[in-house]
Design a protein around this motif. Structure first.
Motif, PDB file in Angstrom:
ATOM      1  N   PHE A  40       3.681  15.900   8.194  1.00 44.72           N
ATOM      2  CA  PHE A  40       4.523  14.824   8.688  1.00 44.72           C
ATOM      3  C   PHE A  40       3.688  13.818   9.484  1.00 44.72           C
ATOM      4  O   PHE A  40       3.836  12.605   9.333  1.00 44.72           O
ATOM      5  N   SER A  41       2.789  14.323  10.333  1.00 43.13           N
ATOM      6  CA  SER A  41       2.027  13.379  11.174  1.00 43.13           C
ATOM      7  C   SER A  41       1.102  12.504  10.322  1.00 43.13           C
ATOM      8  O   SER A  41       0.913  11.322  10.622  1.00 43.13           O
ATOM      9  N   THR A  42       0.563  13.059   9.259  1.00 42.97           N
ATOM     10  CA  THR A  42      -0.283  12.234   8.377  1.00 42.97           C
ATOM     11  C   THR A  42       0.571  11.241   7.589  1.00 42.97           C
ATOM     12  O   THR A  42       0.181  10.085   7.387  1.00 42.97           O
ATOM     13  N   ILE A  43       1.749  11.686   7.161  1.00 40.91           N
ATOM     14  CA  ILE A  43       2.660  10.767   6.439  1.00 40.91           C
ATOM     15  C   ILE A  43       2.974   9.561   7.339  1.00 40.91           C
ATOM     16  O   ILE A  43       2.964   8.410   6.881  1.00 40.91           O
ATOM     17  N   LYS A  44       3.198   9.829   8.627  1.00 38.43           N
ATOM     18  CA  LYS A  44       3.514   8.720   9.551  1.00 38.43           C
ATOM     19  C   LYS A  44       2.371   7.703   9.587  1.00 38.43           C
ATOM     20  O   LYS A  44       2.599   6.498   9.577  1.00 38.43           O
ATOM     21  N   LYS A  45       1.134   8.211   9.609  1.00 34.96           N
ATOM     22  CA  LYS A  45      -0.016   7.293   9.632  1.00 34.96           C
ATOM     23  C   LYS A  45      -0.096   6.488   8.330  1.00 34.96           C
ATOM     24  O   LYS A  45      -0.398   5.297   8.334  1.00 34.96           O
ATOM     25  N   GLU A  74      10.342   6.765   3.789  1.00 34.63           N
ATOM     26  CA  GLU A  74      10.683   7.569   4.975  1.00 34.63           C
ATOM     27  C   GLU A  74      10.304   9.020   4.710  1.00 34.63           C
ATOM     28  O   GLU A  74      10.177   9.439   3.564  1.00 34.63           O
ATOM     29  N   HIS A  75      10.224   9.798   5.801  1.00 30.87           N
ATOM     30  CA  HIS A  75       9.764  11.177   5.649  1.00 30.87           C
ATOM     31  C   HIS A  75      10.678  12.003   4.745  1.00 30.87           C
ATOM     32  O   HIS A  75      10.230  12.871   4.018  1.00 30.87           O
ATOM     33  N   PRO A  93       3.749  -0.361   5.379  1.00 31.45           N
ATOM     34  CA  PRO A  93       5.176  -0.486   5.726  1.00 31.45           C
ATOM     35  C   PRO A  93       6.005  -1.105   4.598  1.00 31.45           C
ATOM     36  O   PRO A  93       7.187  -0.807   4.457  1.00 31.45           O
ATOM     37  N   VAL A  99       2.438   5.746   6.313  1.00 31.23           N
ATOM     38  CA  VAL A  99       3.561   4.808   6.280  1.00 31.23           C
ATOM     39  C   VAL A  99       3.226   3.571   7.125  1.00 31.23           C
ATOM     40  O   VAL A  99       3.513   2.436   6.733  1.00 31.23           O
ATOM     41  N   ALA A 100       2.558   3.813   8.264  1.00 27.39           N
ATOM     42  CA  ALA A 100       2.170   2.689   9.127  1.00 27.39           C
ATOM     43  C   ALA A 100       1.163   1.775   8.420  1.00 27.39           C
ATOM     44  O   ALA A 100       1.148   0.566   8.636  1.00 27.39           O
ATOM     45  N   THR A 144       9.449  12.495   1.318  1.00 26.19           N
ATOM     46  CA  THR A 144       8.173  13.168   1.031  1.00 26.19           C
ATOM     47  C   THR A 144       8.200  14.651   1.370  1.00 26.19           C
ATOM     48  O   THR A 144       7.181  15.328   1.241  1.00 26.19           O
TER      49      THR A 144
END
Ligand code: 5GP
Length: 340
Positions: free
Chosen positions: A21-26, A37-38, A32, A28-29, A41
């Protein structure tokens, strides 16, 4: 570290399915405009998807991971996360992708994963990592042959980091007979073979053909045994060659190829004493990690800590890195609790 975190080897992990999840957030940033959204994935606790829907999830992740920078970050994060979960030996697998829009080539793709493995090593991350180049069965015979050539090149040029070839991708597409020449070539040039086999019920013919290569390990093998519509002759072939199985409990339950944890074919093979290795498959997509998979196997099938210890130790003999076996066995002896 807790008991579960002291015994790990992970032998079946798809790179882009292992993105946390934390890598997906990076990611996505970084992108954009994709509006991802998570929820798109990952398949959370209690959720189920069809296998087909699971493959849609990989397509979304592939949109997020399409440059060399992305691959490098994803691979390093995944390696560090496995290490943080106590995994001491990891075999990662991934399908080389060419991305026209970003200029990424298949060769650069593999080089970048290798670079990630080397950087983690230099940074002192406490884990040994090896790589399997993956063939996506959907892409057919010609691409499979090209991929084998690429894998062979890397096997010869990376000091033993590239150890094998994986066959994966949507099991409902294509037939293994078309891929047989590529797989045999891989085997003949010294690449170890891990093949996804009988993941869905309709693959008995294909499995019979591919089991006779024979592969060095089997991914899933969910429908090989007669109780689920496979056959005794398939089981006999697996037994004759003593081909280890890579078993992924949560993946199979969430992807609905197995109806519940207690129905998982782990039990069938484990009771027979056949070499079986607990694996995560796609720890990001299925929201799991290797400790959790061991815990699930223990609670579902009533395994003691000693049983799990033995299970994990036996996995060492199933790895594709013969040069590391002695060292891994030694480490395991040192970590082994004096009392269970
Ligand atoms: P990648 O190869 O892009 O690093 O990881 C994602 C790919 O691994 C998917 O596109 C698919 O080809 C393969 N994969 C991941 N999980 C599974 C699985 O459970 N079954 C099969 N057959 N293929 C999978």
């Amino acid at each position: 570290t807790c008991f579960l975190q002291r015994l790990h080897k992970e032998l079946h992990a798809h790179l882009n399915g292992s993105v946390s999840f934390s890598t997906i957030k990076k990611l996505v940033a970084r992108k954009p405009h994709l509006n991802i959204e998570h929820g798109m994935t990952a398949i959370r606790s209690g959720q189920r998807r069809t296998l087909d829907e699971c493959f849609q999830v990989f397509k979304v992740i592939h949109q997020l991971v399409d440059t060399e920078e992305d691959i490098l970050m994803v691979a390093k994060d995944v390696i560090r996360e496995f290490a943080a979960d106590g995994v001491k030996y990891l075999e990662l697998r991934s399908t080389p992708r060419k991305e026209k829009t970003t200029g990424m080539t298949k060769r650069r793709y593999v080089e970048t994963v290798i670079e990630a493995i080397r950087q983690c090593k230099n940074e002192g991350v406490d884990i040994e990592v090896r790589f399997l180049v993956a063939v996506d069965r959907r892409n057919g015979a010609e691409v499979a042959m090209e991929t084998v050539k690429l894998a062979e090149d890397f096997m010869l040029s990376t000091d033993g980091l590239v150890v094998g070839l994986d066959l994966s991708g949507d099991p409902t597409v294509g037939h293994g007979r078309d891929l047989l020449p590529a797989l045999q070539k891989a085997k003949n040039c010294g690449l170890k073979l891990s093949l996804h086999l009988s993941e869905v019920p309709s693959q008995a013919d294909e499995s019979e053909l591919l089991l006779n290569i024979p592969p060095d390990r089997i991914g899933h093998g969910t429908y090989l045994h007669p109780e689920v519509g496979g056959s005794q002759s398939l089981v006999d072939t697996v037994r004759k060659h003593n081909t280890p199985l890579e078993l992924c409990l949560t993946s199979n339950v969430k992807g609905q190829t197995v109806s519940s944890y207690s129905q998982h074919h782990f039990l069938y093979w484990y009771q027979m004493g056949h070499p079986s290795v607990i694996c995560t498959d796609d720890k990001g997509v299925f929201c799991t990690d290797l400790s959790q998979e061991y815990q699930l196997a223990a609670s579902t099938f009533n395994l003691s800590q000693e049983d799990m210890w033995t299970l994990s130790q036996k996995a060492i003999d199933c790895t594709f890195a013969p040069d590391l076996k002695q060292q891994l066995h030694q480490k395991w002896l040192e970590l082994r609790p004096t009392h269970f």
